[in-house]
Each structure stands twice: as C-alpha cells, then as structure tokens.
Enzyme design. Structure first.
Site, mmCIF file in Angstrom:
data_model
loop_
_atom_site.group_PDB
_atom_site.id
_atom_site.type_symbol
_atom_site.label_atom_id
_atom_site.label_comp_id
_atom_site.label_asym_id
_atom_site.label_seq_id
_atom_site.Cartn_x
_atom_site.Cartn_y
_atom_site.Cartn_z
ATOM 1 N N TRP A 162 4.951 11.733 -0.998
ATOM 2 C CA TRP A 162 4.586 10.465 -1.599
ATOM 3 C C TRP A 162 4.051 10.759 -3.002
ATOM 4 C CZ3 TRP A 162 -0.794 8.119 -1.077
ATOM 5 C CH2 TRP A 162 -0.818 6.787 -1.512
ATOM 6 N N ASP A 164 -2.132 13.851 6.643
ATOM 7 C CA ASP A 164 -2.094 12.473 6.181
ATOM 8 C C ASP A 164 -1.281 11.705 7.219
ATOM 9 O OD1 ASP A 164 -1.063 10.724 3.093
ATOM 10 O OD2 ASP A 164 -1.983 10.028 4.941
ATOM 11 N N LYS A 172 0.077 0.037 7.517
ATOM 12 C CA LYS A 172 1.363 -0.290 8.124
ATOM 13 C C LYS A 172 1.245 -0.631 9.585
ATOM 14 C CE LYS A 172 2.508 2.321 4.428
ATOM 15 N NZ LYS A 172 1.446 2.845 3.539
#
Lengths: 457, 425
Positions: free
Chosen positions: B155, B236, B272
C-alpha cells in the site's frame, strides 16, 4: 534470560535436522562438549532472541502520567464522596454532569436517521461544508480573506490535531522553525511543537504579582524575537490563566508583530465560551486578518459545541493569494495522509449540520451563551464567598479572568494540600476549571482555599 | 461589540499599508503544489468524469452489487442504540478500553491467554493508518537504529508513514510479476539476508495491492525463519474477515506467529470489515513479555498520541463495542462480513470467466487465486491509462483493481475493456 526452546511436534524433519546441526555447533564450543552429543538436546536461546520472550522493547520505562489528564485519573481513583474535579476543562452542569447540547442531539438524530448517509472516507482535507463554515465562524462571513478565496482550511482532530498539522507544515515549509509560546500555556503546546520539529521559546505573559497580563514583558520579548519567528497566540480565554489582552493591547501586539514580520498562529479553543459572543471572542483573530497579512488559526469544537470526544477541529491558513492557498492545501494533505489518512466524519457532520441551518445555529448560540453565563456566575459566586469568608488575599482576579479557567495563584504545595485534605483535584499550577464548579460545591472549595492559604505557605 | 470590531478592522486596513503588510509577499510563495495521492486522486478523477459508463475500481471501499456504498445493518442498529444515550466526553488517551478489549480478541483469539495475562499493550488508533503511524513513531523513539522492511509492492501510504516517522526503509521481495503470485524463494532469501533483529511489515491477510497471500505452510516457514533471525514482525491487518469471509481464518498468520512465541506488533482496522471507513477506528497492539512491560509500552504509545490528537474519536469506538459485546449483533456482523467477502469472490469468478469467454489468450487465473478486496491485474500503466481514457474505468496505475467496485452490472463491460487493451500485448 535463558529459556528452553522445545520443538513443536508439527514441524518437519527438515527443521529438526537444521536445529540438530545448530545444537551440535553450539555444543562443540564448550569444554564439556561430551554431554552435547545428543542431537535432540534442548537448546538455549540467547538473551537477545525475541521469540523466546525477550522483547525488543524491554528497556522501556513507564511514561509519567499526563499532568492534565492524570488529574482525572487520580480523581477517578478517589473513593471520597465529597471529591471535586476541577482539573480538565470539560463543561459541567449545575448538577455536575457532562452536557450534550440539545442542538447537538438534534443534529445527531438527523444524521443517524438519514438512511442515505454513508460512512465513506472523507477527503484528506475533511468535510468540505464543515471547512467552509468553520472558516466563516472564526474569520467572519464577510472576511476579506474568505471573500478573496485565499484561506486554506482543513478538518483536523480538534485543537490538538489542528495545532499539530499546522506545526508539521511550518517545520517543512517555513523558513524560521522557531515558535514563541506564552508563559504559561496549555501543557500540551510545547510537546506538540517540539514533536513536529520546531524549536520552542517562551514570551512573558502572566504576571503573578497582578495576576494579570505582563504587557510590557510581552512586548519586550516579542520585540526581541528574530524576524519571521512564529508566535502562538490564544485567541481568547487564555489557558491556563484566563488573562486576555484588551482590544487596545491586541492592536499594539498586532502592530509590533507585523512590523517585525512575526507569523501569528492562533489557538482558538474557546470561541463563544469566553464572553458568550462568538463574534466578540474572534475579534483578535479578525483584527490580524483585516490587515491583509498571513496567519494560522487552529479551531476546536470540543468546548463550545461540547463535542469533546468526537475530536472536531479545523486548521486554517490565511494566505496572500488564492494560488498560494491552493498549494498550501495540497501540502497540508501530505502531512495528514501519513498520520491518519483522513479525519473522522461523525463530529464534523454534526457541526456542519448546525452551522448551515439558521435555526440550529441560533439555538446553538443560545445554549453556548448559557454555558458561558453559568461560568461567569460561578466566578462571581466564588469571589463573593471568598470575600465573605475573609480569606486573605486579593481574589478579584477570579472575576477579571475570563473563560473556563481561573489561575488561582495557589502554589503546588497548597494544591497538594487541597487534594489530600479536601479531595479537590486541579493541576499543580493552581489552575481550576470553573466549569467543574456548582453553587453546591462552591462552599467546599472556599473551605479548602481558605485552609490552604492560611495553613500552607 | 460588532461595530467596535468593524471600526477597529477598518482602521487597521487603512493603516496597514504603513507597515508594509500589503506589499509583503506570501511566506508560502515557495511552496510547491504537492502531487496528488495516487489512490485517492483516482476517485477525485472518477467523480469529475461525466460519462454514464464510468466505473470506479480504484479505492478499496466496498460496494454492493448496485455499486452503492453499504452501511451494515449491525452498524445501523448499534447507532440507534447509542444515539441519545452517550455523553461526548473525552476518551482516555488510549481510547475506549472496551473496544480495544474486543478488538484484541479478534486478532489474538477469543480466549487468548495473552489477553488474560495482560501482556498486550494496546491503544485505540485512527484506523489502520493511525495504528501504523503510532507504531512507526514508537519504533523511531525506542529503537532509533532500526529500519523497516516493507514488501514490494505494498500500500503506497506505508512508505509515507514510515518516512514521516523518519524510520529508514528497506524492501523485501514479495510479488512475482510473472506468476502473479508469491515470490516465496526471494522472500525467504531476503528474510535470511536481513541483519538479525530487523523489523518487518507483514500483511496479515489479503495483501494490498496484490491479493497474494502466503499459504499456511509458507507462513510457518516464514515464522520459523523469523525465529532464527530474531526478526520483529509487525502485522498490518486491514481486511480481517474480508479475505475468506471468516475472521478466524484470516487471522491465521498472526496465530502461527503467536504459537511460535513471537512478540509481535499489530495494526487493526475496522474501515472495511465493519464499513466504518470515515469513522477512523482501529487499534495498535504490541505483545510484551509481561504485564508490567505492557503497561510501560502502553503509556509510551499514549505519549505519542497526546501531541498528535490527544485522544481518539469516540463515535466509531462506541459502535464497535456495542456490536462486539452483544452476541446477536456480533453474529449479524459475522454474517454481513461473509456476504461482502462472498460477493467479491463471486465477482472474481465472474471476471475471470468473462475474460476467458472473450477468448483472451492470456492467463487470468490470478484473478481467482488472489484474495481480498484487490486484484493485481498485471496491466501496465499504459494499459491502465487506456482503460481510463477510452473506457472511463478508474483504477490505480499499478494495475490494482478493487474487486469491491465490480458488479454483475459492470463486470461484462470491465472484462471487455481489459480484453481490448491487452489483446495486442
């Protein structure tokens, strides 16, 4: 620290073989290597190995409690029924309860009941409406800077977040990485600026002798600051002292700062809370903007809308031109994105709902004035009660100071005494939150102050 | 009062020219316009496009089969219960204790001994970004000589976060462009060649942007090698529940490391899997040797939060603790997460089948091999530009497609466009 490492049964024989080789290698190096011929012998992990329990952070010591928030922690632990929390600056009603404004509840209901609303990411700069109305609130809807489209406003996490984003921006893009903060100031200010990479100096502000403003000292210190230095200014209701310059003094400060090219950075955490009037409390900021110069302003809605825990605030940078403001905004995004990507939506939605609806805005001003009036009334009650009690000293500063806090002038020994003997909690600098007082608790506070002043020196 | 202000301001405006304020140029004249964020800039461009055929497969935010954002029912119900009942007081610096407790159970296990033994230093953070940033700042402060190993690719914001924390970065091999899968051999080499005690950033599941995850066996080998090398693992986890539809399964990598005794760090996000994107809710945890150390570490994490935002926002945290502490609401949440994950898995299948039916000569297996919200399509930046310019399809230039943006309504159009731009490749 040595611990045994046992091979978990699930591992393959390849791993067994590797570990055996390791064991043999280690065993051979000792004089008593006769004992280490068994390849299944358990091996010992070294002190630095993280997997067996030694943390890479094992040298970390516990940080001291935050001096302000630590007061509430201590208060919560106290079992005394007469305890009084005059520490953190959160508004309380006459009944000592937190207050959610009616208009805030209404706005929240509207938001939650609106099924068309979603919880998507806000843009990095936050809710656009919120930013627009926040800038109008502090600078005035008719502000030349707003009319001229040269203000960059970004939603941030309350006052703290706005100050931090502004400080990071200055550390990256401003030529003079030095900020002057008043003495004293909110405890978190120096940490915010230092962490962002600015050097921090102080300018004289509070005069303990008068319990008012040390105006001469202020002018001297700002006058001798290097050109271009940033100056932190409390827009109103100075925290912790409650001592504000008069409008005439503000004008002198403005002239001095502009002549020396000092950059103003306003912290506006109490707009509307000081005098009860949003416009009056914004005057110092507006004076600076009116002269056409640049400045930064951090706004918080924690107190004046009672949105403390929702973390709602805004940072505005007033620039010379629209083009500059646009570039500045783009750089602010680069500060924000690696910090938290985008700000939280809930509180800002509440604020925007209220600010853009005329009726709700008016309702808010009424509730805000009620809070400010209650605090002013507490000041009067405390002052009158101390005088009636004949407590030694001049306590007129209680009614001269403005905003949520009173800088009592009590020293840290007296404060400790009041906490230990009377279960009254405040910061050790003698700052009391007037918002935490009620008519019922004023007598208890007066008893404590009286005892502290007469028995502890 | 207002007229007095106005008079003063008028006077100031008249006099200010005497102080040369107007003639001074801006302090910010040398400020460069910043480049647009590569991910968020895509949505901006999409919104500005007037074409009726436009498709947004850029940012990783879930959409239902009508292309609409979703607020989960469990979230709506939680909000109904909360609104009107809470005061808005400051949370502690470390955030909502209740929310953090429930969040740790998701990562570490419902009955984790580590939680019972209070060995985990944990604070509420501003979603995944905030959790990573707190850790990066913490790493800088207490292990100033350390670096962070970041997978290639990752990311984009990971690089920004550790850069702003001033922690030097290294990379390790991860994605294999030819197989469009994991480059496991090179990954293991990099782990072995890194100096002992290095800090590694690992995606717990549903790797962003590639969707390529190690198998369970591969995770075990990685964990073992980490033990040998004494490395620190920072996970993460932004998509727990979103990868397979089962949060327990998606936490497998972390559980393997815990079984093996690693003292890990972990960033968790509810953006999310609870659809709480804009609420900015997450958690940073650091597993310590004992309770005393956890207390110390937590206090230091709070010291980092204090000059950043003082304390985290309460609304999202309240939603989460309401849901996770009510068995019925929690079950509803688990069902809703599975629905989202299943829809994405269904779209993967549909996209691949469509491409195969169009007669594409290329292999599209990676679409269904990859997992989570994103598909690393293998499209080149030039092909991506064509998709955008000719077909009004918006995605990041690394070829990452957000499967959450694919619907039964647009999958045919998308497949056709991809086929068009790749058939001459």
């Amino acid at each position: 620290m040595r611990q045994q490492f046992q091979l978990p049964g699930a591992h393959s024989s390849a791993i067994d073989r590797r570990l055996s080789a390791l064991v043999r290698h280690l065993g051979d190096s000792s004089a008593s290597s006769m004992e280490s011929q068994n390849p299944n012998q358990t091996i010992y992990a070294s002190v630095t190995a993280s997997f067996n329990g030694d943390s890479v952070f094992s040298n970390i010591v516990r940080a001291p409690e935050d001096p302000i928030l630590g007061v509430t922690v201590a208060f919560n632990k106290d079992p005394s029924p007469i305890k009084l929390n005059l520490g953190v600056g959160a508004y309380r009603t006459e009944e000592g309860k937190p207050l959610v404004l009616n208009v805030v509840r209404r706005a929240e209901q509207l938001i939650v009941n609106d099924r068309s609303r979603v919880k998507e990411y806000l843009p990095i700069t936050g809710l656009a409406d919120f930013n627009k109305f926040s800038a109008k609130l502090i600078f005035g809807a008719d502000s030349p800077a707003i009319q001229g489209n040269r203000v960059a406003t970004v939603q941030c996490l309350s006052g703290t977040g706005s100050l931090r984003v502004g400080a990071e921006f200055l550390a990256r893009h401003y030529h003079q990485r030095l900020i002057y903060i008043p003495l004293p100031t909110w405890g978190n200010h120096p940490k915010i600026f230092a962490t962002a990479g600015l050097s921090v100096k102080t300018y004289r502000y509070y005069d303990p002798a008068t319990r008012g403003l040390n105006f001469q000292g202020l002018l001297e210190d700002l006058g001798s600051a290097p050109s271009g230095a940033v100056v932190l200014l409390h827009a109103c209701a100075h925290n912790p002292t409650g001592v504000d310059p008069t409008l005439e003094q503000w004008e002198q400060i403005r002239q001095l700062m502009r002549s020396k090219g000092l950059l103003p950075f306003f912290d506006s955490a109490y707009q509307g809370f000081a005098s009860g009037s949003l416009d009056a409390d914004a005057q110092p900021v507006r004076m600076f903007v009116a002269d056409g110069g640049e400045c930064l302003a951090a706004q918080s809605y924690a107190k004046n809308m009672g949105l403390y825990g929702e973390r709602v605030g805004a940072l505005s940078i007033v620039c010379k031109t629209t083009d500059v403001a646009s570039r500045v905004e783009s750089q602010l995004k680069l500060v924000i994105r690696p910090m938290y990507s985008s700000p939280p939506i809930h509180g800002a939605s509440i604020v925007a709902t209220i600010l853009k609806d005329r009726d709700m805005y008016n309702e808010w001003t009424v509730e805000l004035k009620a809070m400010a009036d209650r605090i002013i009334s507490m000041r009067k009650q405390l002052f009158d009660a101390l005088r009636a009690r004949g407590t030694p000293g001049d306590w007129s500063h209680i009614i001269k100071q403005i905003g949520m806090f009173t800088f009592t002038g009590l020293n840290s020994e007296q404060v400790a005494f009041m906490t230990n003997e009377y279960h009254i909690y405040m910061t050790s600098d003698g700052r009391i939150s007037m918002a935490g007082l009620s008519s019922k608790t004023v007598p208890h506070l007066v008893d404590a102050i009286h005892a502290a002043v007469t028995r502890v020196v | 009062m207002a007229s007095k202000t106005a008079a003063i301001c008028r006077g100031i405006s008249r006099r200010s020219s005497g102080f040369g304020v107007r003639s001074m140029s801006s302090w910010w004249r040398n400020v460069e316009p910043a480049p647009k964020d590569p991910i968020l800039g895509v949505t901006e461009a999409f919104l500005a496009d007037p074409s009726p055929n436009k498709v947004n497969v850029g940012v990783g935010a879930y959409r239902d089969d009508n292309g609409k954002p979703v607020v989960l029912e469990c979230v709506r119900e939680a909000e109904r219960r909360i609104i009107g009942n809470q005061n808005m007081e400051y949370l502690p610096m470390g955030g909502s204790v209740k929310m953090v407790e429930e969040t740790l159970k998701l990562a570490y296990g419902e009955n984790s001994d580590l939680i019972k033994e209070k060995r985990i230093a944990a604070v509420q953070a501003l979603s995944g970004t905030g959790a990573c940033r707190l850790f990066a700042d913490f790493q800088k402060r207490f292990r100033p000589d350390s670096q962070i190993y970041i997978p290639v690719p990752t990311w984009a914001n990971h690089h920004n976060i550790w850069r702003d924390a001033q922690v030097p970065q290294r990379t390790f091999h991860y994605y294999h462009p030819v197989s469009k899968g994991l480059d496991f051999a090179s990954l293991m080499d990099d782990i072995k060649n890194a100096p002992n005690g290095s800090f590694f950033l690992l995606h717990a599941c549903a790797h962003n942007p590639t969707g390529v995850d190690p198998t369970e066996e591969q995770w075990r080998e990685i964990s073992y090698q980490f033990k040998v090398k004494d490395h620190f693992a920072f996970f993460d986890m932004a998509y727990q529940g979103f990868a397979s539809g089962d949060p327990e399964r998606d936490a497998k990598s972390i559980r393997i490391f815990l079984e093996d005794g690693h003292l890990i760090g972990c960033a968790q996000s509810y953006a999310k899997n609870m659809g709480l994107y804009g609420q900015r809710v997450g958690c940073l945890s650091v597993l310590c040797e004992d309770e005393k150390q956890a207390v110390a570490v937590k206090s230091q994490l709070q010291q980092i939060a204090r000059p950043m935002y003082s304390n985290p926002p309460s609304h999202g945290a309240l939603i989460i603790s309401t849901i996770l502490s009510d068995p019925d609401l929690k079950n509803l949440w688990l069902k809703e997460v599975k629905v989202m994950a299943d829809r994405i898995i269904g779209m993967r299948t549909a996209l691949q089948e469509n491409l195969e039916r169009l007669g594409s000569s290329l292999s599209w297996e990676h679409i269904t091999n990859q997992i989570g919200m994103f598909c690393y399509s293998g499209l080149t930046p030039e092909q991506v530009d064509r998709l955008t310019n000719e077909f009004h399809i918006y995605l990041t230039r690394n070829g990452r497609i957000s499967m959450a943006g694919v619907t039964t309504g647009n999958v045919g159009y998308l497949a056709n466009a991809i086929h068009e731009v790749t058939k001459s490749a």
